[in-house]
Write an enzyme that holds these catalytic residues in place. Sequence first.
Site, PDB file in Angstrom:
ATOM      1  N   HIS A 156       0.832  -1.210   0.000  1.00 41.06           N
ATOM      2  CA  HIS A 156       0.000   0.000   0.000  1.00 41.06           C
ATOM      3  C   HIS A 156       0.867   1.261   0.000  1.00 41.06           C
ATOM      4  O   HIS A 156       0.666   2.157  -0.833  1.00 41.06           O
ATOM      5  CB  HIS A 156      -0.915  -0.021   1.237  1.00 41.06           C
ATOM      6  N   GLU A 157       1.827   1.326   0.911  1.00 36.86           N
ATOM      7  CA  GLU A 157       2.666   2.534   0.986  1.00 36.86           C
ATOM      8  C   GLU A 157       3.542   2.680  -0.255  1.00 36.86           C
ATOM      9  O   GLU A 157       3.704   3.796  -0.768  1.00 36.86           O
ATOM     10  CB  GLU A 157       3.507   2.529   2.258  1.00 36.86           C
ATOM     11  N   HIS A 189       1.568   4.256  -3.000  1.00 39.25           N
ATOM     12  CA  HIS A 189       1.485   5.717  -2.891  1.00 39.25           C
ATOM     13  C   HIS A 189       2.726   6.394  -3.480  1.00 39.25           C
ATOM     14  O   HIS A 189       2.626   7.495  -4.026  1.00 39.25           O
ATOM     15  CB  HIS A 189       1.319   6.135  -1.435  1.00 39.25           C
ATOM     16  N   HIS A 224      -6.039   6.441  -2.918  1.00 36.55           N
ATOM     17  CA  HIS A 224      -6.852   5.415  -2.287  1.00 36.55           C
ATOM     18  C   HIS A 224      -7.938   4.933  -3.244  1.00 36.55           C
ATOM     19  O   HIS A 224      -8.347   5.655  -4.141  1.00 36.55           O
ATOM     20  CB  HIS A 224      -7.467   5.938  -0.990  1.00 36.55           C
ATOM     21  N   CYS A 225      -8.366   3.705  -3.031  1.00 37.40           N
ATOM     22  CA  CYS A 225      -9.304   3.033  -3.931  1.00 37.40           C
ATOM     23  C   CYS A 225     -10.670   2.906  -3.279  1.00 37.40           C
ATOM     24  O   CYS A 225     -10.778   2.827  -2.052  1.00 37.40           O
ATOM     25  CB  CYS A 225      -8.751   1.646  -4.275  1.00 37.40           C
ATOM     26  N   CYS A 235      -9.057  -4.004  -2.948  1.00 37.91           N
ATOM     27  CA  CYS A 235      -7.808  -3.490  -3.515  1.00 37.91           C
ATOM     28  C   CYS A 235      -6.851  -3.114  -2.385  1.00 37.91           C
ATOM     29  O   CYS A 235      -7.257  -2.559  -1.359  1.00 37.91           O
ATOM     30  CB  CYS A 235      -8.092  -2.274  -4.388  1.00 37.91           C
ATOM     31  N   CYS A 280      -6.383  -3.596  -7.700  1.00 36.01           N
ATOM     32  CA  CYS A 280      -7.533  -3.742  -8.575  1.00 36.01           C
ATOM     33  C   CYS A 280      -7.063  -3.429 -10.004  1.00 36.01           C
ATOM     34  O   CYS A 280      -5.962  -2.908 -10.204  1.00 36.01           O
ATOM     35  CB  CYS A 280      -8.663  -2.809  -8.155  1.00 36.01           C
TER      36      CYS A 280
END
Length: 195
Positions: free
Chosen positions: A147-148, A151, A157-158, A163, A182
Site C-alpha cells: 500500500h505505501e 502511494h 486510495h481506492c 484493492c 484492482c
Amino acid sequence: MIFGILRATEDGATEPPPSAVIAVAPLGSVEPGAIARLIPLLGGAFRSEVVVVSPLPLPDRGWNARRRQHLSTAILDELAPARRPEWERLLGVCDVDLYAPDLNFVFGQADAARQVAVFSLRRLHPDGAGTEAQQLFERRAATEAIHELGHTYGLGHCDDPRCVMWFSNTLAESDRKGTGFCSRHAVALARARGP
C-alpha cells in the site's frame, strides 16, 4: 551498503533480473525474518528486484515522548537522502508506533515526490501465537508495505475494498483487503512506472 540481495520470482522460475530495484531498509531494531518474508511478496507485487540494505537509525527528532510515538514525516526525511539513484523506491520498515500530524497513529506513510515510504510492524501483530497468527502478521505486513509503495508511484486510495490501495483505519479493514491491486490501480501503476 547492501548486505543481501534476495531475488523474487512469482513461480520460482529463473529469469533475467529486472531493471527496477526496490530497496528495503530496516529502521532501528526490526526482526530480520519479518523483512526476509516480505521480499518475495514485494517482488511479485511490483515485478521488481528487491534488495535489503543496511539498517538506518530512527531519527531522534522524530520521537515524541509525550505521545510515546515516532513522527512518520521525520522518518521520511531520514529516508529521502539515503535513497540511491539506482533504486526505483526505498521502503523503510520499523517496529515502533508511528503518528502523523493531526492523526492518532498511522500504519505507514509515503512521499511520492521523494520516492520513499515507511511502514511499521508495531500495530500489525495479532493476538495469539502459532502458524495462523504468523501468517496473518505476514499478510498484514505485505498489505501495508505494498500500500505505501503504491502511494510512492502516485496511486491514491481506492473505492474497491478488496484493492490493496483501499484506505484502512483499522486492522479489521486492512484484513478485509487483499495484497493485490484492482485492475484500475494495476493500470495506473504500470503507467506510472513507464515502459
